[in-house]
Design an enzyme around this catalytic site. Structure first.
Site, PDB file in Angstrom:
ATOM      1  CG  ASN A   6     120.824 -73.630  89.100  1.00 30.88           C
ATOM      2  OD1 ASN A   6     120.478 -74.809  89.090  1.00 30.88           O
ATOM      3  ND2 ASN A   6     120.348 -72.752  88.248  1.00 30.88           N
ATOM      4  NE  ARG A  58     116.515 -79.346  78.792  1.00 32.55           N
ATOM      5  CZ  ARG A  58     117.119 -78.733  77.774  1.00 32.55           C
ATOM      6  NH1 ARG A  58     118.407 -78.430  77.859  1.00 32.55           N
ATOM      7  NH2 ARG A  58     116.451 -78.437  76.686  1.00 32.55           N
ATOM      8  CD  GLU A  98     117.822 -69.552  86.632  1.00 35.92           C
ATOM      9  OE1 GLU A  98     118.777 -68.776  86.846  1.00 35.92           O
ATOM     10  OE2 GLU A  98     117.916 -70.609  85.966  1.00 35.92           O
ATOM     11  CB  THR A 127     120.179 -70.266  79.910  1.00 30.68           C
ATOM     12  OG1 THR A 127     119.232 -70.984  80.696  1.00 30.68           O
ATOM     13  CG2 THR A 127     119.580 -68.946  79.489  1.00 30.68           C
ATOM     14  CG  HIS A 133     125.344 -68.986  82.012  1.00 30.76           C
ATOM     15  ND1 HIS A 133     124.237 -69.798  82.142  1.00 30.76           N
ATOM     16  CD2 HIS A 133     126.007 -69.439  80.931  1.00 30.76           C
ATOM     17  CE1 HIS A 133     124.230 -70.688  81.166  1.00 30.76           C
ATOM     18  NE2 HIS A 133     125.296 -70.495  80.422  1.00 30.76           N
TER      19      HIS A 133
END
Length: 268
Positions: free
Chosen positions: A22, A64, A85, A116, A209
């Protein structure tokens, strides 16, 4: 609703464990000052060269970090799959249908959150989400749902026609980082059981995550997990060791975990 006993994990991994990188927070640094640097698309190309199997980018409502122009450039320049995403909104659906990325991952989104938080609530929104993902699937996008390790949510994801789920590993990673070892082990067991259950009902399982060098190996050893998506930690480590080195080290730990768990079968 009656609960089923999670399936017994298979004796060998279902396939090579993929790494999705990511690149959102390269854009976060760029946007802190404005201008064009550091360039998230350049980071994506470096990640490809370092062995990433895919690139993940989250286009948020408030833009952002990743912006619309970043998505356009990623679609035009990547040679590995783009995992886009997005929140389940009409605006994001239209953008996804215009670009038709390889994969679309639906995530919960609140403007005030820093990152998230938790998985998408699918069970209470089955009808809306089933209609939402239908045109994305028809356009050729592989739809995944970012979801908690909760059987009710996993079953709902399967019912709406999502072929892939991504298990939220944040609670496990947070517990490890905070030294709450009993909670960490409980979260890891829940993730393991729900990965097995999701596979047993026909879903492809991804996870991500908060994963770090310290927390990656136990998750990488789940035989049903086909892909890990890792971002913030790799970008942070890149400040000290470089992006190429950070990604290669993470890739090596993933491969090591597979070999330790499955021997030669885990290295395929």
């Amino acid at each position: 609703m009656a609960t089923d006993t999670p399936a017994t994990p298979p004796a060998r991994p279902l396939g090579r464990l993929r790494l999705g990188v990511n690149i959102d927070h390269v854009a976060t640094v760029r946007n802190a000052r404005g201008g064009d640097t550091p360039d998230p698309v350049r980071a994506a190309r470096l990640a490809e060269a370092a062995g990433a199997d895919g690139i993940t980018a989250h286009l948020r409502e408030d833009r952002r970090h990743i912006g619309d122009a970043d998505i356009e450039r990623l679609v035009a320049s990547l040679t590995v799959p783009l995992n886009f995403e997005m929140a389940a909104t009409a605006e994001m659906q239209a953008i996804a249908l215009r670009h038709r990325p390889h994969a679309v991952c639906l995530v919960p989104e609140r403007r005030e959150e820093r990152t998230t938080e938790g998985g998408l609530e699918v069970a209470r929104e089955e009808n809306r989400l089933a209609h939402f993902i239908a045109p994305l699937r028809e356009a050729g996008c592989r739809v995944s749902i970012f979801i908690a390790a909760d059987q009710r949510q996993i079953e709902a994801a399967a019912r709406i026609g999502a072929p892939v789920i991504e298990l939220h590993t944040g609670a496990y990673c947070d517990a490890h980082n905070e030294g709450r070892l009993e909670a960490r082990d409980a979260e890891l067991a829940r993730l393991r059981d729900m990965a097995a259950f999701a596979h047993s009902i026909g879903l492809e399982v991804h996870a991500g995550h908060g994963i770090t060098y310290e927390t990656v190996k136990p998750v990488a050893a789940f035989p049903q997990v086909m892909e890990l998506n890792i971002g913030h930690y790799l970008i942070g480590e890149a400040i000290f060791s470089g992006l190429d080195s950070a990604i290669r080290r993470m890739r090596a730990l993933m491969d090591e975990a597979r070999r330790e768990a499955f021997g030669d079968a885990g290295a395929a």
